[in-house]
Design a protein around this motif. Structure first.
Motif, PDB file in Angstrom:
ATOM      1  N   THR A  47       4.104  11.364  -1.338  1.00  0.00           N
ATOM      2  CA  THR A  47       4.308  12.759  -0.941  1.00  0.00           C
ATOM      3  C   THR A  47       3.086  13.636  -1.232  1.00  0.00           C
ATOM      4  O   THR A  47       3.139  14.842  -1.015  1.00  0.00           O
ATOM      5  CB  THR A  47       5.522  13.350  -1.671  1.00  0.00           C
ATOM      6  N   GLY A  48       2.004  13.039  -1.714  1.00  0.00           N
ATOM      7  CA  GLY A  48       0.820  13.817  -2.039  1.00  0.00           C
ATOM      8  C   GLY A  48       0.157  14.406  -0.800  1.00  0.00           C
ATOM      9  O   GLY A  48       0.277  13.862   0.309  1.00  0.00           O
ATOM     10  N   ALA A  49      -0.548  15.499  -1.000  1.00  0.00           N
ATOM     11  CA  ALA A  49      -1.251  16.148   0.110  1.00  0.00           C
ATOM     12  C   ALA A  49      -2.602  15.511   0.377  1.00  0.00           C
ATOM     13  O   ALA A  49      -3.222  15.778   1.408  1.00  0.00           O
ATOM     14  CB  ALA A  49      -1.433  17.639  -0.191  1.00  0.00           C
ATOM     15  N   THR A  50      -3.068  14.665  -0.559  1.00  0.00           N
ATOM     16  CA  THR A  50      -4.372  14.021  -0.409  1.00  0.00           C
ATOM     17  C   THR A  50      -4.250  12.535  -0.704  1.00  0.00           C
ATOM     18  O   THR A  50      -3.307  12.084  -1.363  1.00  0.00           O
ATOM     19  CB  THR A  50      -5.416  14.623  -1.364  1.00  0.00           C
ATOM     20  N   PHE A  51      -5.243  11.778  -0.242  1.00  0.00           N
ATOM     21  CA  PHE A  51      -5.291  10.350  -0.557  1.00  0.00           C
ATOM     22  C   PHE A  51      -5.377  10.148  -2.068  1.00  0.00           C
ATOM     23  O   PHE A  51      -4.758   9.232  -2.619  1.00  0.00           O
ATOM     24  CB  PHE A  51      -6.503   9.698   0.118  1.00  0.00           C
ATOM     25  N   VAL A  71      -4.359  -0.811 -10.317  1.00  0.00           N
ATOM     26  CA  VAL A  71      -5.166  -0.194  -9.273  1.00  0.00           C
ATOM     27  C   VAL A  71      -4.252   0.075  -8.088  1.00  0.00           C
ATOM     28  O   VAL A  71      -3.401  -0.752  -7.749  1.00  0.00           O
ATOM     29  CB  VAL A  71      -6.331  -1.112  -8.842  1.00  0.00           C
ATOM     30  N   ALA A  72      -4.406   1.229  -7.480  1.00  0.00           N
ATOM     31  CA  ALA A  72      -3.670   1.542  -6.251  1.00  0.00           C
ATOM     32  C   ALA A  72      -4.612   2.272  -5.314  1.00  0.00           C
ATOM     33  O   ALA A  72      -5.549   2.951  -5.754  1.00  0.00           O
ATOM     34  CB  ALA A  72      -2.444   2.393  -6.549  1.00  0.00           C
ATOM     35  N   ASP A  73      -4.364   2.106  -4.035  1.00  0.00           N
ATOM     36  CA  ASP A  73      -5.190   2.829  -3.077  1.00  0.00           C
ATOM     37  C   ASP A  73      -4.293   3.529  -2.058  1.00  0.00           C
ATOM     38  O   ASP A  73      -3.155   3.136  -1.833  1.00  0.00           O
ATOM     39  CB  ASP A  73      -6.174   1.887  -2.360  1.00  0.00           C
ATOM     40  N   ASP A  74      -4.833   4.572  -1.483  1.00  0.00           N
ATOM     41  CA  ASP A  74      -4.203   5.201  -0.335  1.00  0.00           C
ATOM     42  C   ASP A  74      -5.311   5.437   0.675  1.00  0.00           C
ATOM     43  O   ASP A  74      -6.387   5.930   0.324  1.00  0.00           O
ATOM     44  CB  ASP A  74      -3.519   6.512  -0.715  1.00  0.00           C
ATOM     45  N   SER A  75      -5.064   5.038   1.888  1.00  0.00           N
ATOM     46  CA  SER A  75      -6.126   5.118   2.877  1.00  0.00           C
ATOM     47  C   SER A  75      -5.560   5.500   4.223  1.00  0.00           C
ATOM     48  O   SER A  75      -4.353   5.392   4.468  1.00  0.00           O
ATOM     49  CB  SER A  75      -6.880   3.782   2.971  1.00  0.00           C
ATOM     50  N   GLY A  76      -6.444   5.942   5.101  1.00  0.00           N
ATOM     51  CA  GLY A  76      -6.004   6.315   6.427  1.00  0.00           C
ATOM     52  C   GLY A  76      -7.172   6.694   7.301  1.00  0.00           C
ATOM     53  O   GLY A  76      -8.341   6.589   6.901  1.00  0.00           O
ATOM     54  N   LEU A  77      -6.839   7.136   8.476  1.00  0.00           N
ATOM     55  CA  LEU A  77      -7.824   7.478   9.494  1.00  0.00           C
ATOM     56  C   LEU A  77      -7.810   8.978   9.735  1.00  0.00           C
ATOM     57  O   LEU A  77      -6.746   9.565   9.942  1.00  0.00           O
ATOM     58  CB  LEU A  77      -7.478   6.737  10.797  1.00  0.00           C
ATOM     59  N   GLY A  78      -8.983   9.572   9.723  1.00  0.00           N
ATOM     60  CA  GLY A  78      -9.127  10.972  10.085  1.00  0.00           C
ATOM     61  C   GLY A  78      -9.913  11.086  11.382  1.00  0.00           C
ATOM     62  O   GLY A  78     -11.049  10.618  11.454  1.00  0.00           O
ATOM     63  N   CYS A 125     -10.601   6.093   2.014  1.00  0.00           N
ATOM     64  CA  CYS A 125      -9.795   5.399   1.010  1.00  0.00           C
ATOM     65  C   CYS A 125     -10.022   6.039  -0.355  1.00  0.00           C
ATOM     66  O   CYS A 125     -11.163   6.243  -0.769  1.00  0.00           O
ATOM     67  CB  CYS A 125     -10.174   3.921   0.933  1.00  0.00           C
ATOM     68  N   ALA A 126      -8.945   6.374  -1.021  1.00  0.00           N
ATOM     69  CA  ALA A 126      -9.001   6.751  -2.431  1.00  0.00           C
ATOM     70  C   ALA A 126      -8.420   5.596  -3.237  1.00  0.00           C
ATOM     71  O   ALA A 126      -7.368   5.054  -2.880  1.00  0.00           O
ATOM     72  CB  ALA A 126      -8.213   8.025  -2.693  1.00  0.00           C
ATOM     73  N   GLY A 187     -13.644  -1.146   0.752  1.00  0.00           N
ATOM     74  CA  GLY A 187     -14.658  -1.870  -0.006  1.00  0.00           C
ATOM     75  C   GLY A 187     -15.523  -0.924  -0.828  1.00  0.00           C
ATOM     76  O   GLY A 187     -15.837  -1.196  -1.993  1.00  0.00           O
ATOM     77  N   ARG A 188     -15.903   0.201  -0.234  1.00  0.00           N
ATOM     78  CA  ARG A 188     -16.734   1.182  -0.954  1.00  0.00           C
ATOM     79  C   ARG A 188     -15.973   1.779  -2.129  1.00  0.00           C
ATOM     80  O   ARG A 188     -16.533   1.959  -3.224  1.00  0.00           O
ATOM     81  CB  ARG A 188     -17.181   2.282   0.009  1.00  0.00           C
ATOM     82  N   ALA A 189     -14.704   2.117  -1.915  1.00  0.00           N
ATOM     83  CA  ALA A 189     -13.922   2.702  -3.001  1.00  0.00           C
ATOM     84  C   ALA A 189     -13.704   1.691  -4.125  1.00  0.00           C
ATOM     85  O   ALA A 189     -13.862   2.013  -5.311  1.00  0.00           O
ATOM     86  CB  ALA A 189     -12.577   3.206  -2.467  1.00  0.00           C
TER      87      ALA A 189
END
Length: 207
Positions: A47-51, A71-78, A125-126, A187-189
């Motif tokens: 429910t976060g507003a950001t990654f 470790v957890a990630d949240d990613s998407g396309l802008g 990706c965060a 990969g970068r994150a």
């Protein structure tokens, strides 16, 4: 001695990606577990507003439930022409969570009349690392490119078949896994977390 690290995902491709990155970084002694390897626990909705907010919340939940550094990630396309959307809604852009094909087709439909020169986009990706006893950190990786008009390629997942990275003619789904690891947003994150993961490994294994 192995150091156990939980990656808060059930996505086998994400697990393999982190394992490859750790191996290349000389951190093969870290044993990466996924959510399927630990006792099931309630997972809070994203429910976060950001990654960054979503990644940190997922890592906290996992660490609290299991006691393991997580470790957890949240990613998407802008997409530029969509004012940065789908963004944090990427996995459920078409309604049902995780329907990759429907999400991809909706983005293509929304960009039908957008000329090629205005189809810029970025994968974001965060990635968060939470060690219950020590620290937390969240980092960000971005991968710029453009959206093409027809899907191509069979590697990857999500929006990979319609995203061509800057400097490439192939889509993300046409890159082999090692190539993608070296340049992708995830990969970068994940590589940005390596200094903290080295410290974690050193603390866990000791002298």
């Amino acid at each position: 001695m192995s150091s156990r690290l939980l990656l808060a995902t059930r996505n086998a491709k994400k697990l393999e990606e982190l394992r490859r990155i750790l191996l290349r970084a000389g951190l093969g002694e870290i044993e990466v577990l996924g959510l399927a390897d630990v006792e099931e626990f309630p997972e809070a909705p994203e429910t976060g507003a950001t990654f960054e907010e979503n990644a940190l919340a997922k890592a906290h939940d996992a660490a609290k439930a299991t006691g393991l550094p997580s470790v957890a990630d949240d990613s998407g396309l802008g997409v530029d022409a969509l004012n940065g959307m789908p963004g944090v809604l990427s996995a459920r852009w078409a309604g049902a969570h995780g329907d990759d094909r429907a999400n991809l087709e909706l983005v293509l439909a929304q960009l039908t009349d957008v000329p090629d020169e205005r189809r810029g986009a970025a994968f974001v990706c965060a990635a968060a690392f939470v060690d219950p006893d020590v620290e937390e950190v969240v980092v960000r990786g971005e991968w710029r490119g453009r959206i093409i008009r027809e899907p191509r390629g069979t590697h990857g997942f999500g929006y990979d078949p319609i995203f061509v990275p800057d400097g490439e003619e192939r889509t993300s789904a046409e890159l082999d896994p090692a190539e993608k690891d070296s340049v992708s947003h995830r990969g970068r994150a994940l590589r940005a977390l390596l200094p903290r993961l080295r410290e974690f490994s050193s603390r866990s294994t000791g002298p």
